[in-house]
Enzyme design. Structure first.
Site, PDB file in Angstrom:
ATOM      1  N   ARG A 100       0.872  -1.191   0.000  1.00  0.00           N
ATOM      2  CA  ARG A 100       0.000   0.000   0.000  1.00  0.00           C
ATOM      3  C   ARG A 100       0.908   1.241   0.000  1.00  0.00           C
ATOM      4  O   ARG A 100       1.224   1.789   1.054  1.00  0.00           O
ATOM      5  CB  ARG A 100      -0.903   0.026   1.262  1.00  0.00           C
ATOM      6  CG  ARG A 100      -1.832  -1.136   1.496  1.00  0.00           C
ATOM      7  CD  ARG A 100      -2.988  -1.281   0.517  1.00  0.00           C
ATOM      8  NE  ARG A 100      -3.797  -0.155   0.188  1.00  0.00           N
ATOM      9  CZ  ARG A 100      -4.902   0.229   0.846  1.00  0.00           C
ATOM     10  NH1 ARG A 100      -5.308  -0.436   1.897  1.00  0.00           N
ATOM     11  NH2 ARG A 100      -5.620   1.263   0.438  1.00  0.00           N
ATOM     12  N   GLN A 205     -16.059   1.334   2.251  1.00  0.00           N
ATOM     13  CA  GLN A 205     -15.631   1.292   3.654  1.00  0.00           C
ATOM     14  C   GLN A 205     -16.607   2.055   4.559  1.00  0.00           C
ATOM     15  O   GLN A 205     -16.794   1.688   5.716  1.00  0.00           O
ATOM     16  CB  GLN A 205     -14.229   1.914   3.816  1.00  0.00           C
ATOM     17  CG  GLN A 205     -13.108   1.078   3.225  1.00  0.00           C
ATOM     18  CD  GLN A 205     -12.793   1.455   1.789  1.00  0.00           C
ATOM     19  OE1 GLN A 205     -13.666   1.909   1.046  1.00  0.00           O
ATOM     20  NE2 GLN A 205     -11.557   1.271   1.377  1.00  0.00           N
ATOM     21  N   ASP A 246      -3.870   9.215   5.197  1.00  0.00           N
ATOM     22  CA  ASP A 246      -2.903   8.147   4.906  1.00  0.00           C
ATOM     23  C   ASP A 246      -1.476   8.674   4.902  1.00  0.00           C
ATOM     24  O   ASP A 246      -0.538   7.938   5.178  1.00  0.00           O
ATOM     25  CB  ASP A 246      -3.236   7.464   3.579  1.00  0.00           C
ATOM     26  CG  ASP A 246      -4.309   6.432   3.820  1.00  0.00           C
ATOM     27  OD1 ASP A 246      -5.468   6.844   4.012  1.00  0.00           O
ATOM     28  OD2 ASP A 246      -3.988   5.235   3.893  1.00  0.00           O
ATOM     29  N   LYS A 257      -8.503   8.874   1.539  1.00  0.00           N
ATOM     30  CA  LYS A 257      -9.365   8.117   0.615  1.00  0.00           C
ATOM     31  C   LYS A 257      -9.932   8.998  -0.492  1.00  0.00           C
ATOM     32  O   LYS A 257     -10.362  10.133  -0.246  1.00  0.00           O
ATOM     33  CB  LYS A 257     -10.489   7.455   1.437  1.00  0.00           C
ATOM     34  CG  LYS A 257     -11.509   6.676   0.655  1.00  0.00           C
ATOM     35  CD  LYS A 257     -10.917   5.628  -0.257  1.00  0.00           C
ATOM     36  CE  LYS A 257     -10.034   4.640   0.471  1.00  0.00           C
ATOM     37  NZ  LYS A 257      -9.174   3.847  -0.505  1.00  0.00           N
TER      38      LYS A 257
END
Ligand code: MRU
Length: 353
Positions: A100, A205, A246, A257
């Site tokens: 990721r 999510q 993130d 996101k």
């Protein structure tokens, strides 16, 4: 609607991530909210696949589980020489690093583990030190999210309606949560809250995980599609927006996101506060601005399909950037465990890392 049933609430029997000594147990987030399935992962390859497939996800949780992956694989390395051991460990870290690329916590955790390995005396001692370090990373991340939730809750007034995006709770952090931690803490303080949750396409999510966590915390939740956000924000039905991160660059630009940037622009246009909540492990002072943050590109199948069911004509091309960058000037404040940071971010973020 008649004939369509919701999904019943299930409870969480174990922690989202747990070190079992010779395995790591994770709650498989791709199966929620329908089923509570735990996976016992016995190798770093299994953990790397679980991260890439989003069975375990959210930047802080990815960092924690990667540290455990390094510890687990270290226990299996047979080399007796420190050099041979470190060489093998480097290969394992490289595999984990490809899973990721946007999540800062992943790289920070791997670096920390490598430093501990390099500083160790012999292979036996290094193996134990790596296990201890992974457990330490886990407890520090959990404590950071608990602390930032307490600090952030002070920004939340009584009776407000909050909009949040993606999933930022215990599932995503292996701790208390970031944006969702702030919301849960404000509710604990006795504030009456309503939360609007964007479904968060493509992998839902928000619809699958955030609604599940908010239900369990007894916080009223309204699920909307991503494209409804402007409608509700412009009608003054939203008092503030809180999201996670993130990676945060040195100037405050924030990767989160996909869809976060849209929400930030809508918030500013309508005079609504836009908060980012993240532990300081998400801050990356090596990158000057968001332009330098690598953005993970995921499979187009995630866009052309919903939970395995095709929704577009076969062969349709689709793009799937997993994150976008919100420029710092849209962000009212960044909530960290070391304090609430406002402009000028360059100076203030430097002090808190
Ligand atoms: O692709 P995901 O589900 O891992 O994306 C997660 C997010 O964007 C979260 O907002 C972010 O990791 C912060 S979680 C505390």
């Amino acid at each position: 609607m008649r004939g369509i049933k919701g999904i019943g609430l299930i409870k969480m029997n174990n922690l989202p991530i747990e070190w079992l000594g010779d395995k790591v147990r994770i709650l498989d987030q791709t199966r929620l909210p329908q089923e509570e399935v735990y996976l016992e992962l016995g190798s770093y390859q299994d953990i790397a696949s679980a991260i890439a497939e989003l069975k375990i996800r959210g930047a802080p949780a990815i960092g924690v589980v990667s540290a455990y992956a390094v510890a687990l694989s270290a226990l299996e390395i047979e080399s007796k020489s420190k050099e041979g051991f470190l060489e093998r460990l480097r290969g394992i870290s490289q595999t984990l690093a490809t899973t990721r690329p946007t999540a800062r916590n992943l790289f920070l955790a791997i670096d920390r583990m490598e430093q501990v390995a390099r500083a160790g005396q012999d292979v036996k001692q290094i193996k134990q030190a790596l296990v201890n370090e992974a457990i330490k990373i886990h407890s520090e991340e959990a404590e950071a999210t608990r602390r930032l939730s307490q600090l952030g809750a002070e920004l939340i007034g009584d009776g407000v309606t909050i909009l949040t995006h993606c999933n930022t709770g215990a599932l995503a952090t292996a701790g208390y949560g970031t944006a969702l931690g702030v919301i849960k803490q404000a509710k604990k303080q006795g504030k009456k809250l309503k939360v609007f949750v964007t479904e968060t396409r493509p992998l839902l999510q928000g619809a699958r995980l955030t609604t599940w966590e908010l239900n369990r915390a007894n916080i009223p939740v309204t699920l909307i599609t991503d494209s409804m956000a402007g409608y509700f924000i412009s009608r003054k039905e939203i008092d503030c927006v809180i999201v996670g991160a993130d990676r945060i660059a040195a100037n405050g630009d924030t990767a989160n996101k996909i869809g976060t940037y849209t929400l930030a622009v809508l918030a500013m246009e309508n005079g609504v506060s836009f908060y980012v909540a993240a532990p300081t492990t998400t801050i990356d002072l090596t990158l000057g601005s968001g332009d330098e943050i690598p953005i993970e590109q995921r499979s187009s199948d995630e866009v052309t399909h919903i939970q395995g069911i095709g929704i577009a004509p076969e062969g349709t091309q689709a793009a799937n950037p997993a994150f976008d960058i919100t420029p710092h000037y849209y962000i009212t404040a960044i909530i960290t465990e070391r304090g609430i940071i406002r402009e000028p971010y360059v100076e203030r973020l430097k002090k808190c890392r």
